[in-house]
Write an enzyme that holds these catalytic residues in place. Sequence first.
Site, PDB file in Angstrom:
ATOM      1  CE  LYS A   1      -2.353   1.672   3.592  1.00 41.91           C
ATOM      2  NZ  LYS A   1      -3.428   2.019   4.547  1.00 41.91           N
TER       3      LYS A   1
ATOM      4  CG  HIS B   1      11.319  16.566 -42.767  1.00 42.09           C
ATOM      5  ND1 HIS B   1      10.506  17.595 -42.392  1.00 42.09           N
ATOM      6  CD2 HIS B   1      12.337  17.121 -43.471  1.00 42.09           C
ATOM      7  CE1 HIS B   1      11.007  18.734 -42.853  1.00 42.09           C
ATOM      8  NE2 HIS B   1      12.121  18.470 -43.500  1.00 42.09           N
TER       9      HIS B   1
END
Length: 454
Positions: free
Chosen positions: A23, A363
């Site tokens: 937890k 690109h």
Amino acid sequence: MSGRFAVILAAGQGTRMKSKLYKVLHPVCGKPMVEHVVDQVSKLEFDKTAVIVGHGAEEVKKTLTEKIEFVMQPEQLGTGHAVKCAEHLLASQKGTTVVLCGDTPLITAATIKKLMDTHEANGAKATVLTAHAPDPTGYGRVIRGNQGQVEKIVEHKDASVDELAIAEVNTGTYCFDNEALFEALAEVKNENAQGEYYLPDVIGILRQKGETISAYQTDSLSETMGVNDRVALSQAEAAMRKRINEEWMRQGVTIIDPQTTYISADASIGQDTVLYPNTSIKGPSVIGEDCVIESGTEIASATLGRGVHVCSSVISNSVVADGSSIGPFAHIRPGSDVGENVRVGNFVELKKASIGTGSKVSHLTYVGDAEVGSDVNVGCGVVTVNYDGKNKHKTIIKDGAFVGSGSNLIAPVEIGERAFVAAGSTITDDVPSQALSIARSRQVNKDNYVKKDV
């Protein structure tokens, strides 16, 4: 000589979380809950800090690297039993002990200090951190006497109808005289609905002995929030995110829409940087001054210099130097190092690649396992072919080189300084400096290949 000690309760299994993860290790803004608590405690001068662990103890120990001591609680028999497990470390010590919960990630050092100051100013044997809860369901109630003094704390499941109407609640954080704490713990019984040894029972025991019990009421209930399920986890996340974002805005960072901006607890951001909506800064990322981080960007454990512009891209475990531009839709994968004033454009992927100052990869390009020099131009659609099916190989492109569009560089290969690679080439051998390499077949036109009547 009196000391100051901290005990952090982190042994609960957290069954309501319905998770395989222990937890207190569930993250809030990128950091385990218990680590948030330890970080706040470490800002104060404690002589000794003990973390009580049980389920998942080894994982907690791996997470916490501070100079703290771990105490095993073999059976989870309640908060009183958890603190008693630290008896061998603290029982003989004179001084003040603060007890905190490891699932309260929003607690701050300032509030802890105010609690301790109140405790010491009142000469109390115990001081409770309380808060006013509009809906106190699930909280222990603080029961006060006619003079306003704290008499006891009653858990929700054990409270009477009148006690359930009380809105002042116990937050689970306490300050004790250390010797009085362990003497009282020896008298705590498990005669309650849960059959557990409750730490709040120490308050009633000390009060029965005529000791002074005080309280410090914080005006921030959210700061004391305990996380027991995924709903509370999301609430803590939202509160922590708001706190972090507001702190960065106060320090000179522009966050256009704080509600859609995520900044981890470990991140650092320079002044005059602008974060657009739907941006995510994860891990120990460092972002310099005057950067622009546009929408759709994720930066994870990366370092950005000054004046970097990132548009709708992902940068992970990499470095981008001053003045560079990334994106849109670029992916900078781990191990990459982008130099100053570099352009990494749309649909470009870098992986373990270094790009030198002033170079352009603009690109539709993949550059992996590569070393690209300064003032290099990498054309559209270039691929460094780094994998032979078994091993990865390196591509080196030296300063001033020009790689034409649609080229494949079959690694291992080196393109020399100011060399040119013609568009569409497949390069399998090194290209000398200042050479032009053309590695493609000559164009052949077949006249009348398609018959006119077809």
